[in-house]
Design a protein around this motif. Structure first.
Motif, short mmCIF file in Angstrom:
data_model
loop_
_atom_site.label_atom_id
_atom_site.label_comp_id
_atom_site.label_asym_id
_atom_site.label_seq_id
_atom_site.Cartn_x
_atom_site.Cartn_y
_atom_site.Cartn_z
N GLU A 16 61.84 11.98 2.05
CA GLU A 16 61.33 12.15 0.85
C GLU A 16 62.37 12.94 0.07
OE1 GLU A 16 57.71 14.26 1.25
OE2 GLU A 16 56.66 12.62 2.49
N GLN A 17 63.56 13.28 0.42
CA GLN A 17 64.54 13.81 -0.42
C GLN A 17 65.22 13.18 -1.47
OE1 GLN A 17 64.52 17.28 0.22
NE2 GLN A 17 62.82 16.68 1.42
N ARG A 18 65.28 13.49 -2.68
CA ARG A 18 65.83 12.99 -3.87
C ARG A 18 67.49 13.54 -3.90
NH1 ARG A 18 63.00 9.62 -6.60
NH2 ARG A 18 60.73 9.79 -6.09
N VAL A 19 68.34 12.95 -2.77
CA VAL A 19 69.82 13.18 -2.72
C VAL A 19 70.39 11.99 -2.93
CG1 VAL A 19 69.35 15.48 -1.86
CG2 VAL A 19 69.31 13.46 -0.45
N ASP A 20 71.90 12.22 -2.77
CA ASP A 20 72.53 11.04 -2.78
C ASP A 20 72.56 10.43 -1.44
OD1 ASP A 20 73.20 10.87 -5.51
OD2 ASP A 20 74.89 12.30 -5.12
N ALA A 21 72.54 11.27 -0.48
CA ALA A 21 72.49 10.92 0.88
C ALA A 21 71.86 11.65 2.09
CB ALA A 21 74.05 10.79 1.44
N VAL A 22 71.17 10.97 2.81
CA VAL A 22 70.41 11.53 3.83
C VAL A 22 70.96 11.29 5.10
CG1 VAL A 22 68.15 11.71 2.68
CG2 VAL A 22 68.39 9.97 4.07
N VAL A 23 71.09 12.52 5.97
CA VAL A 23 71.78 12.20 7.35
C VAL A 23 70.66 11.76 8.21
CG1 VAL A 23 73.01 13.24 9.11
CG2 VAL A 23 73.76 13.55 6.68
N ASN A 24 70.86 10.83 8.96
CA ASN A 24 69.92 10.42 10.21
C ASN A 24 70.22 10.84 11.57
OD1 ASN A 24 68.12 9.10 11.64
ND2 ASN A 24 68.97 7.07 11.54
N ALA A 25 69.53 11.77 12.11
CA ALA A 25 69.87 11.91 13.65
C ALA A 25 69.48 10.59 14.47
CB ALA A 25 68.92 13.21 14.31
N ALA A 26 70.37 9.97 14.48
CA ALA A 26 70.35 8.38 15.00
C ALA A 26 70.78 8.61 16.59
CB ALA A 26 71.36 7.55 14.27
N ASN A 27 70.63 7.44 17.18
CA ASN A 27 71.23 7.30 18.66
C ASN A 27 72.29 6.27 18.54
OD1 ASN A 27 69.77 4.67 19.36
ND2 ASN A 27 68.01 5.78 19.42
N TRP A 67 72.20 6.38 -0.08
CA TRP A 67 72.68 6.08 1.38
C TRP A 67 72.12 6.93 2.31
CZ3 TRP A 67 76.23 7.97 -2.68
CH2 TRP A 67 76.87 6.81 -3.31
N VAL A 68 72.09 6.43 3.63
CA VAL A 68 71.86 7.16 4.84
C VAL A 68 73.13 7.03 5.69
CG1 VAL A 68 70.60 6.93 7.10
CG2 VAL A 68 69.48 6.06 4.98
N ILE A 69 73.32 8.29 5.98
CA ILE A 69 74.63 8.50 6.99
C ILE A 69 74.06 8.60 8.34
CG2 ILE A 69 76.51 10.02 7.46
CD1 ILE A 69 76.69 10.45 4.22
N HIS A 70 74.22 7.86 9.18
CA HIS A 70 73.82 7.88 10.52
C HIS A 70 74.79 8.86 11.24
CE1 HIS A 70 70.97 4.57 9.68
NE2 HIS A 70 71.98 4.15 8.94
N THR A 71 74.40 9.69 12.06
CA THR A 71 75.10 10.24 13.08
C THR A 71 74.73 10.39 14.27
OG1 THR A 71 76.84 12.20 13.32
CG2 THR A 71 74.66 12.56 12.59
N VAL A 72 75.32 10.63 15.41
CA VAL A 72 74.81 10.81 16.73
C VAL A 72 74.83 12.05 17.50
CG1 VAL A 72 74.55 9.84 19.32
CG2 VAL A 72 74.98 8.07 17.28
N GLY A 73 74.16 12.82 17.47
CA GLY A 73 73.98 14.13 17.96
C GLY A 73 74.12 14.01 19.58
N PRO A 74 74.73 15.15 20.24
CA PRO A 74 74.72 15.23 21.67
C PRO A 74 73.53 15.77 22.25
CG PRO A 74 75.86 17.02 20.74
CD PRO A 74 75.62 16.41 19.40
N VAL A 75 73.31 15.09 23.49
CA VAL A 75 71.95 15.63 24.01
C VAL A 75 72.22 16.80 24.60
CG1 VAL A 75 70.48 15.34 26.35
CG2 VAL A 75 71.37 13.11 24.89
#
Ligand code: ADP
Length: 172
Positions: A13-24, A78-86
């Motif tokens: 719901e954030q009104r920002v330019d980019a949200v980061v996704n905790a993707a896999n 934009w969505v910025i997808h990044t993959v976090g470590p387990v």
């Protein structure tokens, strides 16, 4: 230096330019933040993720890296997808978690994004302890030179919010 703020809420719901996704690494969606972003953002995001898999990341997006797509129907651009470590007790993967924040900010700069919202990467399904995850998040964004003017950590519950509050005030 970017202004850092904390919000209790939903990252979609954030009104920002980019949200980061905790993707896999598959970029094909999942649970938690990833599921919420694809559900609310609609099929456009997944379509771009498929293209990225076919063109640049046949083996999946490596842990610690970041890549952008459209944000579909989300208020963000934009969505910025990044993959976090387990999280693993047996091995220190902190550098990979720090890399997610750093690389996401680098991609945000490339896009020209001025405001970026981050979730608490790796602290959900990937099991990272919240105190440590918050400390790494805050330290890394503070240390990373970026053109982004606003960095917003969006925490889903009061426990996560409290941990980020402590990390931000330097009391962890
Ligand atoms: P990971 O697989 O990287 O651990 P998750 O999406 O499972 O990612 O969780 C990351 C963090 O995001 C957790 O602290 C979780 O509570 C939180 N979270 C889950 N859904 C949302 C949401 N819609 N907005 C913001 N944070 C969320």
């Amino acid at each position: 230096m970017a202004e850092i703020s904390l919000v209790l809420g939903d990252i979609t719901e954030q009104r920002v330019d980019a949200v980061v996704n905790a993707a896999n690494s598959s970029l094909m969606g999942g649970g938690g933040v990833d599921g919420a972003i694809h559900r609310k953002g609609g099929p456009e995001i997944l379509a771009e993720c498929r293209e990225l898999r076919a063109s640049r990341y046949a083996g999946g997006l490596p842990t610690g890296q970041a890549v952008a797509t459209t944000a579909g129907r989300l208020p963000a651009r934009w969505v910025i997808h990044t993959v976090g470590p387990v999280y693993a007790r047996s091995e220190d993967r902190s550098h990979l978690l720090a890399s997610c924040y750093r690389e996401s900010l680098r991609v945000a700069d490339e896009l020209g994004a001025k405001s970026v919202a981050f979730p608490a990467i790796s602290t959900g399904i990937y099991g990272w302890p919240l105190d440590d995850g918050a400390r790494i998040a805050v330290e890394t964004v503070r240390e990373t030179p970026a053109e982004v003017a606003e960095i917003r950590f969006v925490l889903f519950d009061t426990t996560a919010y409290a941990h980020f509050g402590r990390a931000l005030s330097g009391s962890t």
